[in-house]
Design an enzyme around this catalytic site. Structure first.
Site, PDB file in Angstrom:
ATOM      1  CG  HIS B 124      -1.911   0.988   1.380  1.00  0.00           C
ATOM      2  ND1 HIS B 124      -1.643   2.288   1.740  1.00  0.00           N
ATOM      3  CD2 HIS B 124      -3.251   0.915   1.187  1.00  0.00           C
ATOM      4  CE1 HIS B 124      -2.784   2.966   1.766  1.00  0.00           C
ATOM      5  NE2 HIS B 124      -3.770   2.163   1.434  1.00  0.00           N
ATOM      6  CG  ASP B 201       0.477  -2.174   6.188  1.00  0.00           C
ATOM      7  OD1 ASP B 201      -0.468  -2.282   7.002  1.00  0.00           O
ATOM      8  OD2 ASP B 201       0.396  -1.545   5.118  1.00  0.00           O
ATOM      9  CE  LYS B 227      -7.249   0.165   6.248  1.00  0.00           C
ATOM     10  NZ  LYS B 227      -7.984   0.552   5.033  1.00  0.00           N
ATOM     11  CB  CYS B 367      -3.560   3.246  -1.749  1.00  0.00           C
ATOM     12  SG  CYS B 367      -4.756   4.534  -1.486  1.00  0.00           S
TER      13      CYS B 367
HETATM   14  C1  LIG Z   1      -2.421  -2.611   3.657  1.00  0.00           C
HETATM   15  C2  LIG Z   1      -2.744  -1.219   4.090  1.00  0.00           C
HETATM   16  N1  LIG Z   1      -1.784  -0.435   4.593  1.00  0.00           N
HETATM   17  C3  LIG Z   1      -2.032   0.810   5.016  1.00  0.00           C
HETATM   18  C4  LIG Z   1      -3.279   1.363   4.951  1.00  0.00           C
HETATM   19  C5  LIG Z   1      -3.493   2.758   5.427  1.00  0.00           C
HETATM   20  O1  LIG Z   1      -4.318   2.764   6.538  1.00  0.00           O
HETATM   21  P1  LIG Z   1      -4.864   4.136   7.140  1.00  0.00           P
HETATM   22  O2  LIG Z   1      -5.423   4.899   5.998  1.00  0.00           O
HETATM   23  O3  LIG Z   1      -5.897   3.699   8.113  1.00  0.00           O
HETATM   24  O4  LIG Z   1      -3.719   4.828   7.778  1.00  0.00           O
HETATM   25  C6  LIG Z   1      -4.313   0.594   4.417  1.00  0.00           C
HETATM   26  C7  LIG Z   1      -5.673   1.145   4.291  1.00  0.00           C
HETATM   27  O5  LIG Z   1      -6.138   1.616   3.315  1.00  0.00           O
HETATM   28  C8  LIG Z   1      -4.039  -0.723   3.983  1.00  0.00           C
HETATM   29  O6  LIG Z   1      -5.003  -1.491   3.467  1.00  0.00           O
END
Ligand SMILES: Cc1ncc(COP(=O)(O)O)c(C=O)c1O
Lengths: 137, 409
Positions: B124, B201, B227, B367
């Site tokens: 991501h 992550d 989430k 993303c």
């Molecule tokens: C794998 C992963 N990493 C990071 C994130 C970023 O999370 P947040 O937007 O809650 O900081 C997400 C969420 O979109 C994700 O799915």
């Protein structure tokens, strides 16, 4: 919401057979615009004859809404003056954003009147028009 | 213990009884983006603001004491959920802040020119850009490890990529694009054998997979409350004892000090050292309540339900022509994330038409542009499931996909 209004036959037709799709042999100018929310991109090329848009073409990557909008836009502005094109640009963007009844001059592009009900998709419909505005400025 | 049926679980979520103007009900299939909240979480947050609201660890009044103690209890609950000690768990605003806190707080202190930072191409942006930028700033090499077309990692390729120069290895336990579960233990073992620090992550894994940080052995773990049925704006950062003394706080300010002089400051001990400013107390207690809810359901039941739905969806979707389904078909390596493309139809158009059926999905690059570019697909449509989804939701999804195909045929 019934998507049939947004995905009208005209739009599906232009998406499947986009007009003026491809590259011009003797372009005067090209602009590239990206829709940052999805990464779609459009390349718009024009050939001018003085103040007139003599020829226009586009290519790139986009959804049905952005492809159809680009296709319809190129049909509308081919052969007209930059000034007139600018006027259509303003009318189109206003219609897409507000859903206000469009001027008859927008012809087929009027099918995008309903896009204002899908705020996330307004950008898709206006992308090609923003590219037009840039290329004639 | 038997698992609660999803149709029963669904009743705990007020938003899921939404019926739109056209009479269609909401079919929420976008939980990988954010999950819906059970009544207990919503009520807990309300209760905090109605009866407990005060700033924490400041002042001696009664409410301040209650808020401070509820905040501490929340930290204990969240820490226990991942097998950490309370002092190893920092509250942040979410995964993004957690990873940035590591990149700045540990990375800038410890990464030097000619070191390597290794990530997977499937990360991501939140677990990609901070490392790319850190590498640039520190003059380190930024190494991107390929994944296979089915989204899984080839351990041999990974093993070769990690060298004695590797300072940091950062990857998602579960990918948000295809919901692929990576072999986190083996990968951490490989990284540790070369002396690299591991950053996991956990944004997509913590909500679906029972996780014990001590057993897995990572140095850092980042996750987001929203989430996993918790509120937005709260998340966690686990910092192992091994690393905590190698870090500098990313934010400085109120609440994180022992003593401030004109020319220097003595910082408090962790976790306070890493929580400058007024914390999100309502978020923390809401997240703790979400965790209690998840524990009652049972993490095993959650993953089971994911796979039942995924297999059910695959069986139905495999019969539809012109559909590409992404990710390994070994469902043991998947959570409830279904990424797909319909031939000749842009995912944004898919999402808009599904929306007209009441079905909420995500479309785009999720993303994860590096992965999309690497696979040459640019974007997908993604339906993702969680505790409240049932087979009937999949039926509606499949019918809606058929409608998309008809409209564009
Ligand atoms: C794998 C992963 N990493 C990071 C994130 C970023 O999370 P947040 O937007 O809650 O900081 C997400 C969420 O979109 C994700 O799915």
């Amino acid at each position: 919401m019934d998507p049939s209004e947004l995905y009208a036959e005209v739009i599906i037709d232009h998406q499947k057979n986009p007009r003026n799709y491809g590259e011009l042999e003797n372009k005067d100018k090209e602009v590239k615009l990206t829709n940052s929310s999805c990464g779609d991109e459009i390349f718009l090329q024009v050939k001018f004859d003085g103040d007139r848009i003599q020829d226009i073409a586009f290519y790139g990557r986009g959804c049905a809404i952005s492809t159809a909008s680009a296709s319809i836009m190129t049909e509308l502005v081919k052969g007209i003056s930059k000034e007139k094109a600018e006027e259509l640009y303003e009318k189109f963007v206003e219609m897409a954003r507000t859903g206000k009844a469009p001027s008859s001059e927008l012809k087929d592009a009027r099918v995008f009147q309903g896009v204002s009900k899908y705020p996330l998709r307004v950008k898709c419909a206006t992308l090609a028009w923003h590219a037009l505005e840039k290329v004639i400025e | 213990m038997a698992c609660r049926p999803e149709s029963d679980v669904e009743k705990d979520f007020p938003i899921l009884s939404t019926v739109f103007e056209d009479g269609r009900r909401l079919v929420y299939l976008d939980s990988a983006a954010t999950t819906q909240k059970p009544k207990s979480v919503i009520e807990r947050i309300t209760h905090f603001y109605e009866s407990e609201n005060a700033n924490v660890s400041r002042g001696a009044h009664k409410l301040g004491a209650i808020a401070t103690s509820e905040y501490a209890k929340a930290r204990e609950t969240v820490a226990r959920f991942i097998g950490a000690k309370p002092e190893e768990l920092i509250f942040t605003s979410g995964t993004t802040e957690s990873i940035n806190a590591i990149a700045y707080g540990w990375g800038e202190e410890n990464v030097h020119p000619s070191d390597e930072i290794v990530v997977l191409v499937s990360e991501h942006h939140s677990n990609f850009i901070p490392w790319q930028q850190l590498a640039r700033k520190c003059g380190a090499d930024f190494k991107i490890v390929d994944v296979k077309p089915d989204g899984t990692v080839d351990l041999d390729v990974f093993r070769k990529a990690v060298t004695s120069r590797t300072k940091i290895v950062a990857f998602a336990h579960v990918t948000n694009t295809f919901g692929v579960i990576h072999p986190v233990r083996e990968m951490i073992e490989i990284a540790r054998s070369k002396g690299a620090v591991t950053v996991i992550d956990g944004a997509q894994s913590i909500p679906h997979i029972s996780t014990d940080v001590k057993e897995i052995g990572m140095d850092f773990l980042a996750f987001s409350g929203h989430k996993m049925l918790g509120p937005m704006g709260i998340g966690g950062l686990y910092i192992s004892k091994r690393r905590v003394n190698e870090m500098r706080p990313f934010f400085t300010g109120g609440g994180m000090i022992d003593n401030v002089e004109d020319n220097f400051t003595v910082f408090a001990h962790p976790p306070e050292e890493y929580e400058a400013g007024t914390p999100n107390v309502a978020g923390a207690v809401g997240l703790a309540t979400a965790i209690e809810y998840l524990e009652k359901l049972g993490m095993v039941c959650i993953l089971d339900s994911d796979r039942t739905l995924l297999e059910y969806a695959y069986k139905k979707l495999d019969k539809i022509e012109g559909l590409t389904l992404y990710g390994t078909r070994d469902f043991e390596k998947r959570i409830g994330v279904l990424s797909f493309n319909i031939k000749g139809v842009h995912p944004h158009d898919v999402a808009t038409i599904l929306d007209a059926h009441g079905v909420a999905i995500r479309s785009g690059h999720h993303c994860a542009q590096p992965l999309m570019k690497h696979l040459g697909i640019f974007y997908t449509s993604r339906a993702s499931f969680y505790v409240y989804n049932k087979k009937e939701d999949i039926d509606i999804l499949v019918d809606a996909i058929k409608d998309v195909k008809e409209r564009f045929s």
